[in-house]
Design a protein around this motif. Structure first.
Motif, PDB file in Angstrom:
ATOM      1  N   ARG A 138       0.866  -1.186   0.000  1.00 37.84           N
ATOM      2  CA  ARG A 138       0.000   0.000   0.000  1.00 37.84           C
ATOM      3  C   ARG A 138       0.903   1.237   0.000  1.00 37.84           C
ATOM      4  N   GLY A 140       1.359   5.369  -0.759  1.00 40.37           N
ATOM      5  CA  GLY A 140       0.616   6.614  -0.859  1.00 40.37           C
ATOM      6  C   GLY A 140       1.434   7.738  -1.469  1.00 40.37           C
ATOM      7  N   ARG A 143      -2.602  12.967  -4.556  1.00 41.71           N
ATOM      8  CA  ARG A 143      -3.572  12.691  -5.608  1.00 41.71           C
ATOM      9  C   ARG A 143      -3.239  13.456  -6.890  1.00 41.71           C
ATOM     10  N   GLN A 158      -0.395  -1.066  -4.550  1.00 43.14           N
ATOM     11  CA  GLN A 158      -1.766  -0.718  -4.178  1.00 43.14           C
ATOM     12  C   GLN A 158      -1.775   0.787  -3.878  1.00 43.14           C
ATOM     13  N   LYS A 160      -2.692   4.370  -2.787  1.00 43.11           N
ATOM     14  CA  LYS A 160      -3.557   5.048  -1.827  1.00 43.11           C
ATOM     15  C   LYS A 160      -3.234   6.545  -1.896  1.00 43.11           C
ATOM     16  N   GLU A 161      -4.055   7.300  -2.583  1.00 40.25           N
ATOM     17  CA  GLU A 161      -3.775   8.721  -2.775  1.00 40.25           C
ATOM     18  C   GLU A 161      -4.278   9.543  -1.585  1.00 40.25           C
ATOM     19  N   PHE A 162      -3.633  10.683  -1.366  1.00 41.38           N
ATOM     20  CA  PHE A 162      -4.081  11.628  -0.350  1.00 41.38           C
ATOM     21  C   PHE A 162      -4.036  13.039  -0.926  1.00 41.38           C
ATOM     22  N   MET A 171      -1.799   8.771   7.742  1.00 41.95           N
ATOM     23  CA  MET A 171      -2.151   7.433   7.252  1.00 41.95           C
ATOM     24  C   MET A 171      -1.004   6.456   7.499  1.00 41.95           C
ATOM     25  N   ARG A 176      -2.372   2.711   7.823  1.00 42.60           N
ATOM     26  CA  ARG A 176      -3.316   2.602   6.701  1.00 42.60           C
ATOM     27  C   ARG A 176      -2.583   2.517   5.365  1.00 42.60           C
ATOM     28  N   ILE A 177      -1.303   2.871   5.342  1.00 38.83           N
ATOM     29  CA  ILE A 177      -0.451   2.644   4.177  1.00 38.83           C
ATOM     30  C   ILE A 177       0.891   2.117   4.678  1.00 38.83           C
TER      31      ILE A 177
END
Length: 254
Positions: A138, A140, A143, A158, A160-162, A171, A176-177
């Motif tokens: 994951r 990040g 975005r 995987q 995961k944009e922010f 995160m 979470r990442i």
């Protein structure tokens, strides 16, 4: 007769020079996120200094709108469709930090070269051993940056944009990442502000990538502004100012 010819020639030159001056845009509307050290809302940062040195010094008013990066890019894509349909011109004349796509006006002078840092939570891995460690994880990043499409990230992740780096660091800290990609100075500052220095590990400048640019709209005004940008950057480079400006912000693009 000769005197009259000289007067007429002088008048013609004056009219031509006025025409050239009149054709220069009097403003540039720039779309950009708020980026630490580059485009801060208080008007400070490297890109603000570049815009002042290139555009303001040429008598062009700089109007900066702070918008999430993905929305800046999307606004250009939407504008291309509208321009083709003759329904609307671009909402913005330029945006900062793009790689450029078909239909964009990409100047000669870039504003940066990707050299990303990797951050992860302490204890996740023993030691950073290269990009292969990102595979299947994951990962990040901000975005709209699309590092996986422009040769920066070359393994399947995987994504995961922010929207903001602060959110990305949070995160990371909350598991979470697994990894976060951004620029070292910004990561350092944000981690310190969130008091997470004891939890977050950063490996600086290990993910090289392509150049990125000020991207201009494919309109008459955008093309004119692109030429002014290149002329201004060339002038700053010859005067030795570009290197000083980038060095002051510890940016390794020049």
């Amino acid at each position: 007769m000769k005197k009259l010819f000289v007067v007429n020639l002088a008048l013609l030159s004056l009219l031509l020079s006025c025409g050239v001056a009149a054709s220069q845009p009097d403003s540039v509307r720039i779309c950009t996120p708020e980026w630490e050290f580059y485009t801060q809302k208080d008007g400070t940062g490297l890109y603000h200094e570049l815009w002042a040195a290139v555009f303001k010094s040429a008598g062009i008013n700089v109007d900066v709108k702070y918008v999430p990066f993905k929305r800046c890019v999307k606004s250009f894509s939407n504008s291309k469709t509208k321009i083709k349909a003759n329904t609307k011109t671009n909402d913005y004349d330029a945006y900062a930090g793009g790689y450029g796509k078909e239909g964009d006006v990409i100047p000669y002078w870039h504003i940066g070269v990707d050299l990303l840092s990797v951050a992860y939570k302490k204890g996740r891995i023993e030691k950073w051993k290269g990009e292969a460690m990102l595979k299947g994880q994951r990962v990040g990043w901000e975005r709209g940056f699309e590092y996986d499409k422009y040769g920066v990230v070359n393994v399947k992740v995987q994504l995961k944009e922010f929207s903001k780096l602060k959110s990305g660091i949070q995160m990371l800290a909350s598991d979470r990442i697994d990894f976060l990609l951004d620029y070292s100075a910004a990561i350092d500052k944000t981690v310190a502000e969130l008091d997470l220095s004891s939890q977050i590990v950063m490996v600086p400048d290990v993910m090289p990538g392509p150049k990125y640019y000020m991207i201009f709209s494919d309109t008459e005004k955008g093309r004119a502004l692109s030429k002014i940008w290149d002329a201004g950057m060339e002038r700053l480079n010859k005067a030795g100012q570009l290197n000083k400006m980038f060095s002051a912000y510890e940016d390794k693009a020049y």
